[in-house]
Scaffold this motif. Structure first.
Motif, PDB file in Angstrom:
ATOM      1  N   ARG A 153       8.749   2.133   3.547  1.00 22.93           N
ATOM      2  CA  ARG A 153       9.944   2.023   2.696  1.00 22.93           C
ATOM      3  C   ARG A 153       9.919   0.811   1.761  1.00 22.93           C
ATOM      4  NH1 ARG A 153      15.381  -0.268   3.694  1.00 22.93           N
ATOM      5  NH2 ARG A 153      16.828   0.800   2.280  1.00 22.93           N
ATOM      6  N   LEU A 156       9.105   0.626  -1.973  1.00 24.87           N
ATOM      7  CA  LEU A 156       9.831   1.565  -2.827  1.00 24.87           C
ATOM      8  C   LEU A 156      11.278   1.157  -3.081  1.00 24.87           C
ATOM      9  CD1 LEU A 156       8.614   4.836  -1.020  1.00 24.87           C
ATOM     10  CD2 LEU A 156       7.582   3.719  -2.997  1.00 24.87           C
ATOM     11  N   ASN A 429       9.158  11.426 -10.093  1.00 25.10           N
ATOM     12  CA  ASN A 429       8.948  10.709  -8.839  1.00 25.10           C
ATOM     13  C   ASN A 429       9.402  11.556  -7.661  1.00 25.10           C
ATOM     14  OD1 ASN A 429       8.046   8.496 -10.238  1.00 25.10           O
ATOM     15  ND2 ASN A 429       9.906   7.273  -9.950  1.00 25.10           N
ATOM     16  N   GLY A 431      11.434  12.164  -4.498  1.00 26.23           N
ATOM     17  CA  GLY A 431      12.675  11.590  -3.996  1.00 26.23           C
ATOM     18  C   GLY A 431      13.448  12.619  -3.205  1.00 26.23           C
ATOM     19  N   ASP A 435      18.024   9.045  -1.007  1.00 22.01           N
ATOM     20  CA  ASP A 435      17.744   8.010  -2.001  1.00 22.01           C
ATOM     21  C   ASP A 435      18.841   7.885  -3.064  1.00 22.01           C
ATOM     22  OD1 ASP A 435      15.240   7.682  -0.744  1.00 22.01           O
ATOM     23  OD2 ASP A 435      14.368   9.276  -1.980  1.00 22.01           O
ATOM     24  N   THR A 455      15.323   4.890  -0.642  1.00 24.59           N
ATOM     25  CA  THR A 455      14.397   4.172  -1.518  1.00 24.59           C
ATOM     26  C   THR A 455      14.862   4.393  -2.953  1.00 24.59           C
ATOM     27  OG1 THR A 455      12.885   6.070  -1.715  1.00 24.59           O
ATOM     28  CG2 THR A 455      12.484   4.519   0.080  1.00 24.59           C
ATOM     29  N   ASN A 459      11.370   3.895  -8.784  1.00 26.33           N
ATOM     30  CA  ASN A 459      10.233   3.087  -8.384  1.00 26.33           C
ATOM     31  C   ASN A 459       8.967   3.899  -8.638  1.00 26.33           C
ATOM     32  OD1 ASN A 459       8.088   2.202  -6.361  1.00 26.33           O
ATOM     33  ND2 ASN A 459       9.602   0.580  -6.094  1.00 26.33           N
ATOM     34  N   ASN A 461       5.859   3.293  -7.568  1.00 26.01           N
ATOM     35  CA  ASN A 461       4.780   3.130  -6.594  1.00 26.01           C
ATOM     36  C   ASN A 461       4.239   4.498  -6.173  1.00 26.01           C
ATOM     37  OD1 ASN A 461       3.511   2.767  -3.833  1.00 26.01           O
ATOM     38  ND2 ASN A 461       3.983   0.635  -4.320  1.00 26.01           N
ATOM     39  N   GLN A 464       5.248   6.988  -2.800  1.00 28.29           N
ATOM     40  CA  GLN A 464       6.523   7.688  -2.611  1.00 28.29           C
ATOM     41  C   GLN A 464       6.357   8.790  -1.563  1.00 28.29           C
ATOM     42  OE1 GLN A 464       6.657   9.145  -6.521  1.00 28.29           O
ATOM     43  NE2 GLN A 464       7.080   7.172  -7.453  1.00 28.29           N
ATOM     44  N   ASN A 478       3.925  13.625   0.493  1.00 30.94           N
ATOM     45  CA  ASN A 478       3.591  12.484  -0.354  1.00 30.94           C
ATOM     46  C   ASN A 478       2.895  13.007  -1.613  1.00 30.94           C
ATOM     47  OD1 ASN A 478       0.866  12.935   0.263  1.00 30.94           O
ATOM     48  ND2 ASN A 478       0.738  11.250   1.731  1.00 30.94           N
ATOM     49  N   ASN A 479       2.406  12.118  -2.431  1.00 35.73           N
ATOM     50  CA  ASN A 479       1.816  12.532  -3.700  1.00 35.73           C
ATOM     51  C   ASN A 479       0.448  13.189  -3.546  1.00 35.73           C
ATOM     52  OD1 ASN A 479       3.776  11.835  -5.736  1.00 35.73           O
ATOM     53  ND2 ASN A 479       3.416   9.686  -5.215  1.00 35.73           N
TER      54      ASN A 479
END
Length: 521
Positions: A153, A156, A429, A431, A435, A455, A459, A461, A464, A478-479
């Motif tokens: 966390r 982010l 992003n 999310g 959030d 988060t 952001n 980053n 995420q 995740n990405n």
């Protein structure tokens, strides 16, 4: 059996204790099934009962007169036989009794669910771990789980996006519209049918669109807590239904109140459903409106008033509103089963899918009319309208879609209004609902420290992540990919990408940490 049969098509889980949480409002619980299903269930029960009676009468009662009384020495044998029945109940003499895992045999979760005995599953849910007051999801020592969660966390938490500043005014009015079951699968720019929500699709070009946004749970009670309290929901439990716990949650309206906002909450249905009323009270909301302010003629047969009636009432209140800045939360309901509304069903009503799509088109029109009104008001230039969903939806079904796959939880979120600095912007992003409160309060210059699990949506980053739960598992994204994890199989039932073990570890640490916080409340 009938309850299990019909609720499965909506909840995607075999009969357990979930429906017991709604027994205080049975009329709303049965809103998830239509009248034909209820009648079919009753007729089936009557027919089965009659058949059972006739068989017992034929095989036993007709022979009673010819039967001699059992001797006394047969009693111990009777008790012995009753005791022996424990063996098939537990599945044999092995150390570990049978559980759902014993009948899981397929890579298709529907086939595994079909193999589970519904009556056994229900009794197991009542007598076993479902209602235990202990952390059911311990994978790591508590300190390690918390450390892992903080590691995920902390990178982010700050906004570092080039999209800033987001607002061109310090304290915009905020209207949060929570659209019942608004899944990304029906939104054109998210790969859905562009004909279902044309008004929403049009406004995407005029606002700030979050294209990679997810729900954290699969029911309205879970979505409200995620959006308004920035709090992760729990599998098989609902904190909103536990007043001693829910009163300790932060609420978005409390933070808005501290910044000088006048707060209102609107819902066209019964505020007692899911203990919503208890959750909302004494949390900085100046007015809470439910079905009691509407005439019965404007109701559908199940949940409450039609969405256009709800928006019309809010429009009238806004015309009279003199208090600025204001924060209004609107929860819609027409796009919930049984998908009843006045007027034409654009996609017909010959199937559940077409009724669902038609109800979404209806609410889209009501939403479009509301935004058209807002644009004519002098407060529009100083306002932000946020549109998102309480949860996703299994409909429309995609070919090959795994139960509780990310596509079911992916939902739209659009920020719209004159308060936005830039429009026609897409934020891709990763999310989720938890959030929103954290991000919004930060952008408004408030203190967001009470939202301990969110988060920042701005952001950049690359680490995420998104985490969601359902009754028998969780999903983590995740990405690089995602997993869908099943508690019964004790393994992932869907994997995308090359980070399966990393995602399993992350999901388990998040679940353990957030569930422990739920227990500690």
């Amino acid at each position: 059996m009938s309850i299990d049969l019909f609720l499965y098509s909506y909840w995607n889980t075999r009969l357990d204790t979930t429906f017991l949480r709604y027994l205080n409002t049975p009329e709303l619980m049965f809103a998830s099934v239509n009248m034909s299903e209820i009648l079919t269930s009753l007729l089936g029960f009557a027919a089965l009962s009659h058949l059972t009676f006739r068989i017992i009468n034929y095989l036993i009662y007709n022979e009673l007169e010819e039967m001699d009384g059992a001797p006394l020495w047969s009693l111990p044998i009777l008790f012995l036989m009753i005791g022996v029945l424990i063996l098939p109940i537990r599945g044999g003499l092995q150390t570990i009794p049978i559980n759902q895992s014993n009948v899981y045999f397929s890579n298709k979760i529907y086939a595994n669910h079909a193999a589970v005995n519904y009556a056994w599953n229900f009794m197991h849910a009542i007598t076993k771990h479902v209602d235990a007051d202990q952390n059911l999801f311990v994978e790591y020592p508590p300190e390690k789980a918390l450390t892992l969660f903080d590691t995920y966390r902390k990178p982010l938490l700050l906004s570092d996006s080039i999209q800033r500043p987001i607002f061109n005014t310090q304290k915009p009015n905020v209207i949060l519209i929570i659209w019942e079951g608004f899944t990304g699968k029906i939104v054109g720019p998210m790969g859905g049918d562009s004909l279902i929500t044309p008004y929403f699709n049009k406004y995407i070009k005029e606002g700030l669109f979050f294209s990679n946004f997810y729900a954290n749970g699969d029911r309205t009670d879970k979505g409200l807590v995620s959006l308004l309290s920035g709090y992760y929901p729990q599998p098989k439990k609902s904190i909103i239904k536990m007043p001693m716990k829910s009163k300790k949650l932060p609420l978005l309206s409390q933070s808005m109140k501290l910044m000088g906002y006048h707060n209102s909450f609107y819902y066209g249905g019964d505020l007692n459903f899911g203990n919503m009323n208890t959750y909302l009270h004494n949390k900085g909301i100046d007015e809470i409106y439910g079905s009691e302010i509407f005439e019965r003629k404007d109701w559908n047969s199940k949940w409450g008033v039609h969405d256009h009636v709800l928006f019309d009432r809010i429009i009238e209140d806004l015309k009279q509103n003199k208090q600025h800045p204001f924060f209004k939360t609107i929860l819609t309901l027409t796009s919930h089963e049984p998908y009843e509304f006045p007027g034409k069903y654009r996609f017909g009503k010959n199937s559940e899918t077409n009724k669902f799509k038609s109800s979404m088109a209806y609410t889209d029109k009501a939403f479009g009319d509301f935004v058209a009104f807002a644009k004519t008001q002098d407060w529009w230039d100083n306002s932000l309208i946020i549109i998102t969903a309480d949860h996703g939806h299994p409909l429309p079904k995609n070919q090959g879609e795994v139960f509780n796959a990310p596509s079911r939880f992916k939902i739209p979120m659009l920020w719209l209004g004159g308060a936005l600095t830039n429009t026609g912007v897409v934020n891709d992003n990763l999310g989720s609902q938890v959030d929103l409160a954290y991000t919004l309060i930060d952008l408004l210059g408030g203190d967001n420290s009470s939202f301990e699990f969110g988060t920042h949506l701005f952001n950049s980053n690359e680490k995420q992540f998104v985490h969601y739960v359902f009754n028998e598992g969780f999903g983590t994204i995740n990405n690089s990919g995602h997993i869908v994890y099943d508690f019964i199989k004790k393994d992932a039932i869907q994997v995308e990408g090359k980070e399966e073990e990393i995602l399993k570890s992350q999901g388990k640490a998040i679940l353990q940490t957030t569930y422990q916080d739920f227990l500690d409340k």
